[in-house]
Design an enzyme around this catalytic site. Structure first.
Site, PDB file in Angstrom:
ATOM      1  N   VAL A 109     -24.672 -18.927 -32.778  1.00 24.69           N
ATOM      2  CA  VAL A 109     -23.907 -20.146 -33.013  1.00 24.69           C
ATOM      3  C   VAL A 109     -24.889 -21.302 -33.000  1.00 24.69           C
ATOM      4  O   VAL A 109     -25.692 -21.440 -32.071  1.00 24.69           O
ATOM      5  CB  VAL A 109     -22.836 -20.348 -31.918  1.00 24.69           C
ATOM      6  CG1 VAL A 109     -22.121 -21.672 -32.123  1.00 24.69           C
ATOM      7  CG2 VAL A 109     -21.844 -19.193 -31.913  1.00 24.69           C
ATOM      8  N   CYS A 110     -24.848 -22.108 -34.049  1.00 22.01           N
ATOM      9  CA  CYS A 110     -25.659 -23.325 -34.089  1.00 22.01           C
ATOM     10  C   CYS A 110     -27.143 -22.992 -33.888  1.00 22.01           C
ATOM     11  O   CYS A 110     -27.690 -22.132 -34.567  1.00 22.01           O
ATOM     12  CB  CYS A 110     -25.133 -24.295 -33.035  1.00 22.01           C
ATOM     13  SG  CYS A 110     -25.770 -25.973 -33.124  1.00 22.01           S
ATOM     14  N   THR A 111     -27.792 -23.652 -32.930  1.00 20.78           N
ATOM     15  CA  THR A 111     -29.223 -23.460 -32.720  1.00 20.78           C
ATOM     16  C   THR A 111     -29.540 -22.206 -31.917  1.00 20.78           C
ATOM     17  O   THR A 111     -30.707 -21.981 -31.569  1.00 20.78           O
ATOM     18  CB  THR A 111     -29.828 -24.691 -32.023  1.00 20.78           C
ATOM     19  OG1 THR A 111     -29.061 -24.986 -30.843  1.00 20.78           O
ATOM     20  CG2 THR A 111     -29.814 -25.892 -32.941  1.00 20.78           C
ATOM     21  N   THR A 129     -28.199 -22.777 -39.616  1.00 24.68           N
ATOM     22  CA  THR A 129     -28.130 -23.357 -38.290  1.00 24.68           C
ATOM     23  C   THR A 129     -27.625 -24.779 -38.451  1.00 24.68           C
ATOM     24  O   THR A 129     -27.256 -25.187 -39.559  1.00 24.68           O
ATOM     25  CB  THR A 129     -29.505 -23.321 -37.585  1.00 24.68           C
ATOM     26  OG1 THR A 129     -29.356 -23.744 -36.223  1.00 24.68           O
ATOM     27  CG2 THR A 129     -30.519 -24.223 -38.283  1.00 24.68           C
TER      28      THR A 129
END
Length: 334
Positions: A109-111, A129
């Site tokens: 998730v994300c970074t 990302t």
């Protein structure tokens, strides 16, 4: 045979708490709506320490990463401002690498993609990302094909998602893969999210990427565009409304939006049309008229250019029931 789908979420200090809550919350709702087999949701950290989120909230871990054994259905690594420190922690990265070998699929998730990349799990894969972190990820890991535009990407058994709330889009996609669109739609409805967005939808909407506050002219014009999509929005018409020359208008839009007035208007119309496709039962022709496109075919091409998919495909994605829009009702913005 396993009676549950075992999902392990990996957290660390300064993780984004929504990155933890979105997947775990959506999977929990899927269980309550009858997911079979149900999900077993577990949170793990190094040493089983409570993870301090970037918001300052402590999140208790049920497992130490080092102690996790056995097969996993899904390994999810969360993101947050602590991602770089986490990616530099050899113990954490080593455990993620080990657990990935025990997992049917791996997601970030994300970074959280920084941790997967440090573990070598993203080499020679197309990944995404958070839009603000993509360039740095690409510089640090040349073997990773970073595309910071889509909401989420699946490459083989590896899933990566954009920032924060796109975790919901990713998790709904996982639920749909596992249990079909009906359950995914029910979870989206319970979450009161108005749609399950397509993977290739752009991370940043025209209506979120506002120009700098000091540039009132551009800001006011884009507000006007959003409320008058079916009207004359040519550069000449916009320039006349603003009291500037078309050439000066083009310079302002390029400087503050990174695109020409023509492209900005087309993006605004396309995003509003996508909203109507997902939230109403209007025909493509009717949506095209409301949003200022000359025809349904022109709208179709705009969707392909902007999202990489057709309007029909956008409409088939799991979403909330479509609201009826009465004749003459004002077109909503996305």
């Amino acid at each position: 045979m396993d009676t549950k789908r075992r999902v392990l979420i990996v957290a660390y200090d300064d993780a984004q708490i929504l990155d933890i809550a979105c997947p775990s919350g959506a999977l929990d709702i899927a269980n309550r709506y009858g997911a079979q087999p149900p999900y077993s949701i577990e949170l793990a950290t190094l040493g089983r320490r409570a993870a301090r989120s970037s918001a300052g909230i402590l999140v208790g871990a049920g497992h130490g990463l080092e102690a996790v054994t056995g097969r996993l259905d899904t390994l999810i690594v969360v993101g947050g401002i602590g991602c770089e420190e986490a990616a530099a922690d050899e113990r954490l990265v080593g455990q993620v690498s080990r657990l990935a070998r025990l997992s049917r699929r791996v997601a970030s998730v994300c970074t959280g993609a920084y941790v997967l990349a440090a573990a070598g799990l993203l080499d020679h894969r197309r990944v995404t990302t958070h839009w603000g972190w993509g360039e740095r990820l690409a510089e640090r890991h040349p073997a990773v094909a970073v595309d910071a535009s889509p909401l989420y990407i699946r490459d083989g058994n590896v899933y990566t998602s954009a920032g924060v709330t796109s975790a919901l889009d990713l998790t709904l996609a996982l639920i749909e893969d596992d249990h079909g669109p009906t359950l995914a739609r029910a979870v989206a409805r319970e979450l009161v999210t108005h749609l399950h967005r397509p993977a290739d939808q752009a991370q940043i909407s025209m209506f979120l990427a506002a120009p700098p506050p000091e540039d009132r002219l551009v800001r006011d014009l884009m507000g006007y565009v959003a409320g008058h999509l079916a009207e004359d929005l040519t550069p000449a018409a916009l320039a006349a409304r603003a009291g500037v020359s078309p050439r000066h208008l083009a310079r302002l839009f390029t400087a503050h939006l990174g695109m020409t007035p023509v492209r900005a208007v087309r993006a605004a119309r396309t995003e509003a049309a996508a909203y109507l496709v997902r939230s109403s039962a209007l025909s493509m022709a009717a949506i095209a008229r409301r949003c200022g496109f000359g025809s349904a075919e022109t709208l179709r091409q705009a969707f392909l250019d902007h999202y990489g998919v057709t309007g029909d495909r956008i409409r088939r994605m799991p979403d909330m029931p479509r609201a009826r829009i009465a004749p003459g009702q004002k077109t909503p913005g996305p």
